[in-house]
Design a protein around this motif. Structure first.
Motif, PDB file in Angstrom:
ATOM      1  N   ALA A  17       0.832  -1.206   0.000  1.00  0.00           N
ATOM      2  CA  ALA A  17       0.000   0.000   0.000  1.00  0.00           C
ATOM      3  C   ALA A  17       0.868   1.258   0.000  1.00  0.00           C
ATOM      4  O   ALA A  17       0.599   2.222  -0.738  1.00  0.00           O
ATOM      5  N   ALA A  18       1.921   1.263   0.822  1.00  0.00           N
ATOM      6  CA  ALA A  18       2.798   2.428   0.885  1.00  0.00           C
ATOM      7  C   ALA A  18       3.588   2.578  -0.416  1.00  0.00           C
ATOM      8  O   ALA A  18       3.781   3.690  -0.924  1.00  0.00           O
ATOM      9  N   TRP A  19       4.064   1.461  -0.964  1.00  0.00           N
ATOM     10  CA  TRP A  19       4.784   1.485  -2.240  1.00  0.00           C
ATOM     11  C   TRP A  19       3.898   2.062  -3.349  1.00  0.00           C
ATOM     12  O   TRP A  19       4.326   2.916  -4.136  1.00  0.00           O
ATOM     13  N   THR A  20       2.667   1.614  -3.410  1.00  0.00           N
ATOM     14  CA  THR A  20       1.734   2.086  -4.438  1.00  0.00           C
ATOM     15  C   THR A  20       1.472   3.582  -4.287  1.00  0.00           C
ATOM     16  O   THR A  20       1.363   4.313  -5.278  1.00  0.00           O
ATOM     17  N   LYS A  21       1.385   4.044  -3.048  1.00  0.00           N
ATOM     18  CA  LYS A  21       1.189   5.471  -2.799  1.00  0.00           C
ATOM     19  C   LYS A  21       2.352   6.275  -3.387  1.00  0.00           C
ATOM     20  O   LYS A  21       2.142   7.323  -4.019  1.00  0.00           O
ATOM     21  N   VAL A  22       3.578   5.798  -3.198  1.00  0.00           N
ATOM     22  CA  VAL A  22       4.749   6.489  -3.724  1.00  0.00           C
ATOM     23  C   VAL A  22       4.751   6.462  -5.249  1.00  0.00           C
ATOM     24  O   VAL A  22       5.008   7.483  -5.905  1.00  0.00           O
ATOM     25  N   MET A  23       4.441   5.307  -5.828  1.00  0.00           N
ATOM     26  CA  MET A  23       4.466   5.187  -7.287  1.00  0.00           C
ATOM     27  C   MET A  23       3.401   6.062  -7.953  1.00  0.00           C
ATOM     28  O   MET A  23       3.586   6.549  -9.069  1.00  0.00           O
ATOM     29  N   ASN A  24       2.288   6.275  -7.278  1.00  0.00           N
ATOM     30  CA  ASN A  24       1.169   7.029  -7.859  1.00  0.00           C
ATOM     31  C   ASN A  24       1.046   8.439  -7.305  1.00  0.00           C
ATOM     32  O   ASN A  24       0.054   9.128  -7.574  1.00  0.00           O
ATOM     33  N   ALA A  25       2.036   8.897  -6.536  1.00  0.00           N
ATOM     34  CA  ALA A  25       1.919  10.194  -5.867  1.00  0.00           C
ATOM     35  C   ALA A  25       1.660  11.332  -6.845  1.00  0.00           C
ATOM     36  O   ALA A  25       0.964  12.292  -6.522  1.00  0.00           O
ATOM     37  N   ASP A  26       2.226  11.223  -8.059  1.00  0.00           N
ATOM     38  CA  ASP A  26       2.066  12.305  -9.042  1.00  0.00           C
ATOM     39  C   ASP A  26       1.029  11.978 -10.105  1.00  0.00           C
ATOM     40  O   ASP A  26       0.955  12.663 -11.123  1.00  0.00           O
ATOM     41  N   ARG A  27       0.221  10.951  -9.871  1.00  0.00           N
ATOM     42  CA  ARG A  27      -0.838  10.617 -10.831  1.00  0.00           C
ATOM     43  C   ARG A  27      -2.104  11.385 -10.471  1.00  0.00           C
ATOM     44  O   ARG A  27      -3.083  10.825  -9.963  1.00  0.00           O
ATOM     45  N   PHE A  28      -2.080  12.669 -10.744  1.00  0.00           N
ATOM     46  CA  PHE A  28      -3.207  13.522 -10.397  1.00  0.00           C
ATOM     47  C   PHE A  28      -4.435  13.201 -11.243  1.00  0.00           C
ATOM     48  O   PHE A  28      -5.555  13.568 -10.887  1.00  0.00           O
ATOM     49  N   ASP A  29      -4.203  12.489 -12.362  1.00  0.00           N
ATOM     50  CA  ASP A  29      -5.327  12.084 -13.196  1.00  0.00           C
ATOM     51  C   ASP A  29      -6.149  10.983 -12.537  1.00  0.00           C
ATOM     52  O   ASP A  29      -7.275  10.703 -12.965  1.00  0.00           O
ATOM     53  N   LEU A  30      -5.606  10.347 -11.500  1.00  0.00           N
ATOM     54  CA  LEU A  30      -6.342   9.297 -10.795  1.00  0.00           C
ATOM     55  C   LEU A  30      -7.245   9.870  -9.715  1.00  0.00           C
ATOM     56  O   LEU A  30      -8.068   9.163  -9.145  1.00  0.00           O
ATOM     57  N   VAL A  31      -7.074  11.173  -9.419  1.00  0.00           N
ATOM     58  CA  VAL A  31      -7.894  11.843  -8.422  1.00  0.00           C
ATOM     59  C   VAL A  31      -9.146  12.382  -9.096  1.00  0.00           C
ATOM     60  O   VAL A  31      -9.079  12.958 -10.188  1.00  0.00           O
ATOM     61  N   ALA A  32     -10.278  12.205  -8.458  1.00  0.00           N
ATOM     62  CA  ALA A  32     -11.542  12.688  -9.037  1.00  0.00           C
ATOM     63  C   ALA A  32     -11.462  14.182  -9.282  1.00  0.00           C
ATOM     64  O   ALA A  32     -11.071  14.956  -8.413  1.00  0.00           O
ATOM     65  N   ALA A  33     -11.775  14.577 -10.490  1.00  0.00           N
ATOM     66  CA  ALA A  33     -11.706  16.004 -10.847  1.00  0.00           C
ATOM     67  C   ALA A  33     -12.860  16.753 -10.221  1.00  0.00           C
ATOM     68  O   ALA A  33     -13.896  16.190  -9.940  1.00  0.00           O
TER      69      ALA A  33
END
Length: 721
Positions: free
Chosen positions: A705-721
């Motif tokens: 879970a922590a690893w995935t958070k780091v890998m996706n930290a800059d994936r702002f497209d995954l955050v609901a707009a």
């Protein structure tokens, strides 16, 4: 038993004294507060609140109209200069955004922390508390649909529009914090406005200012307006202005534009006695209603206000956007004089009466003024050349300023994909770190097999993925794995990225990308995930690491290499890496890195323990690798760390041996960044959880879970707009 009549039941100071508490009793104890600054318990809006969803309900047109009406509606309790609050609101927005620095991405207006100490009570922010109180009716009306952070920047931008500037644009999206940013270092001085020498190795060499600081003195946003250490010298000031603005990622042209544009409107206040002012907000009596710098001796508002101590406006028409700043600066000779409050300021010699601005009540004309920084704009040869260009081409000046203002107020908002609202400009700007969209329509399983067949080791895969992603800074939303800038300069040559190993791995990924059309950025992260899955399998736990395709690959042309240099990881406890020996202990550096990556203390603990047993140390060193099964995602790091079989003994700078009590043999070696998880009472509590016999699977799942958070930290497209 005799009753103690009149005894107060409250233990005075036991909960509120700054002298009390473990950190004061034991100053060497590790303080983990910087990893808890986003504690949801401090947020009155609740864990389910989404500011982005609230913004969808905002009537932007009505809000803009209300702000512009407020700007020209003077209030008796704090009257507007010349009937227009534009200058005050611009200063508030500027000082909110202007604390940003590129060294660590901290500061800036992105979280609304100008409302809290220490910024709320900085000497340079005097009377900005009044600006926010003036805005309160609008904040009250629109509620949670507009954050304070957004409203402060919007008020400044609309002020410029109201006074005639064609602004470049504006984005909503700044979400408020509910207390000071605990991880922002403002300097070590114990008093406001202490001499600049305290934060320089040599004050005559501005580049020797302590990192990550950008302002020249404690309590200032930029430079001292009266000169270095209050001694006027425009050429010396110019050198400090250049260094300060460079640390905000501004070049010389942007620096001149911002200085001139900020002083084209508004004024300074020093027409009174500073000793008549009440304390700053943090030190004021309760009867001041949270405000500071109030004057109960004399009138203290309007033309009698004292803020900086310098008195006067820079231009003839301070509520109009025009070229008046340069017109006066070049038209007259300037000499040093003193304001009524005693501050040193530059005033023109033999100025024509019609060139003088009116006082704030419009009753009498007075001399315009310039600060030492203003004089630097014509005394420094480079700045003068730029100033002359702006003077001769007002339209060009307006355009450069509008863009520089936009950069100043949006730099810490992150990439353009995070921008929200109808005023967002369409243009991509290099300082926004643009990344093209990557493919999402490929067979992830098939690509995974291609990676597995590539000959790369799982250690190479994990290490490269980590090095690519660890650059992310939540402070200004820069860095991260998206864009794969690890394959571009300067990142490709960073010492901490082990260039020789990195280039070997990148050659494989780049060839595979060319064959498949899948971005190198996706391949790097996917490879890391495959390595984690294999390591978990070796530990007896089957797990699937979440993967979201769609990362793109950035280009050299759209990478501002100079501004990326401060992102270099000169320390990384997760890989037990120090570029050199630092006076700051390794564990303190680890907290700083974890804070920038927006990790909790538990996530940090889990990741460090996992990275050690995976064998991902920089250079393949053995420090902290407390396991006999390197490459398996076991909880061995925590098991051996907490085992009383071993005695810890120093063996060199930042190095320790773990010696077997029974046979005297050195079993493991370690650094401070390893052993702190057993010596810090809080971190040991986390380590003990993961060391338990029933935590082997929990550890793997928490690590993933922590690893995935780091890998996706800059994936702002995954955050609901």
């Amino acid at each position: 038993m005799t009753e103690l009549v009149g005894t107060c039941p409250v233990r005075h100071g036991s909960h509120t004294s700054m002298e009390a508490g473990p950190k004061n009793w034991w100053p060497k104890a590790l303080n983990l507060d910087i990893l808890a600054q986003h504690d949801t318990k401090t947020n009155p809006l609740g864990a389910d609140f989404s500011y982005r969803e609230e913004l969808k309900k905002l009537d932007v047109e009505a809000l803009v109209a209300d702000v512009k009406e407020l700007l020209v509606t003077s209030q008796d309790w704090w009257p507007a200069d010349w009937g227009h609050y534009g200058g005050l609101m611009i200063r508030m927005a500027w000082h909110s955004a202007g604390t940003y620095r590129i060294a660590d991405g901290r500061g800036g207006g992105g979280t609304g922390t100008l409302r809290f100490e220490p910024l709320n009570s900085w000497p340079d922010n005097a009377n900005l508390d009044k600006a926010r109180r003036l805005l309160w009716p609008i904040k009250k009306k629109y509620g949670n649909k507009i954050s304070w952070a957004d409203l402060m920047i919007l008020a400044g931008t609309l002020s410029y529009e109201s006074m005639g500037l064609k602004t470049y644009g504006y984005s909503f999206g700044r979400e408020d914090l509910w207390g000071p940013e605990k991880d922002t270092y403002w300097g070590s001085e114990s008093e406001w406005l202490a001499p600049s020498d305290e934060r320089y190795e040599n004050v005559d060499e501005p580049e020797t200012m302590e990192n990550p600081l950008a302002a020249v003195q404690m309590g200032l946003i930029y430079v001292n307006p009266e000169g270095v250490n209050g001694k006027p010298d425009p050429l010396k000031t110019a050198a400090h202005v250049r260094e300060t603005f460079a640390r905000m990622a501004m070049n010389d042209e942007e620096t001149v534009a911002l200085t001139a544009g900020g002083h084209t409107v508004g004024r300074t206040h020093g027409n009174g006695r500073a000793e008549n002012l009440s304390p700053v907000p943090a030190g004021a009596n309760m009867s001041e209603a949270g405000l500071g710098w109030n004057n109960h001796v004399s009138r203290g508002v309007g033309k009698d206000t004292v803020t900086s101590g310098i008195e006067g406006a820079w231009t003839t028409n301070p509520t109009q956007w025009d070229n008046g700043y340069f017109e006066l600066l070049f038209k007259y000779e300037w000499e040093l004089r003193h304001s009524p409050a005693g501050a040193q300021q530059w005033e023109p010699i033999n100025i024509a009466e019609e060139d003088k601005p009116f006082d704030v009540e419009g009753t009498a004309r007075q001399n315009p003024i310039m600060t030492d920084a203003d004089m630097a704009m014509i005394k420094d040869p480079v700045y003068r050349e730029i100033s002359e260009r702006f003077y001769n081409d007002p339209e060009y000046f307006s355009e450069v300023f509008a863009r520089a203002w936009f950069k100043l107020t949006h730099r810490d908002l992150g990439p353009r994909e995070r921008y929200i609202g109808p005023m967002v400009p369409n243009e991509d700007l290099i300082w926004q770190d643009p990344v093209p969209a990557g493919r999402t329509d490929y067979d992830v399983a098939a690509i995974s097999q291609r990676i597995l067949d590539s000959g790369l080791s799982f250690t190479d895969m994990i290490t490269t993925a980590w090095d690519s992603a660890r650059t992310y800074r939540d402070s200004d939303k820069r860095g991260g794995a998206n864009g794969a800038r690890i394959r571009l300069e300067p990142q490709r040559s960073w010492h901490g990225n082990e260039p020789e190993r990195l280039n070997r791995v990148l050659a494989v990924y780049e060839a595979l990308s060319a064959e498949t059309g899948v971005s190198v950025a996706d391949l790097i992260v996917l490879g890391g995930n495959l390595g984690i899955e294999d390591a978990a399998r070796k530990a007896g736990v089957e797990v699937s690491v979440p993967f979201h395709p769609g990362r793109g690959d950035a280009t050299d042309e759209w990478t501002d290499a100079d501004s990326f240099a401060p992102l270099e990881p000169v320390h990384d406890a997760f890989r037990n890496y120090l570029k050199k020996d630092y006076t700051v202990p390794a564990e303190e550096l680890m907290l700083d890195r974890a804070s920038l990556m927006n990790l909790t203390a538990v996530e940090m603990t889990c990741l460090v323990g996992g990275m050690r047993v995976l064998g991902t140390n920089f250079g393949g060193t053995s420090e902290g690798v407390f396991t006999d099964t390197v490459g398996a995602l076991t909880n061995d790091f925590f098991v051996n760390l907490t085992d009383m079989l071993y005695v810890w003994e120093p063996s060199g700078f930042n190095l320790y041996n773990l010696r077997n009590r029974t046979n005297g043999q050195v079993r493991f070696t370690a650094t401070r960044a390893d052993l702190v998880f057993g010596s810090s009472s809080i971190l040991r509590a986390y380590a003990e959880v993961y060391a338990q016999d029933d935590s082997k699977e929990k550890f793997v799942h928490d690590f993933v879970a922590a690893w995935t958070k780091v890998m996706n930290a800059d994936r702002f497209d995954l955050v609901a707009a």
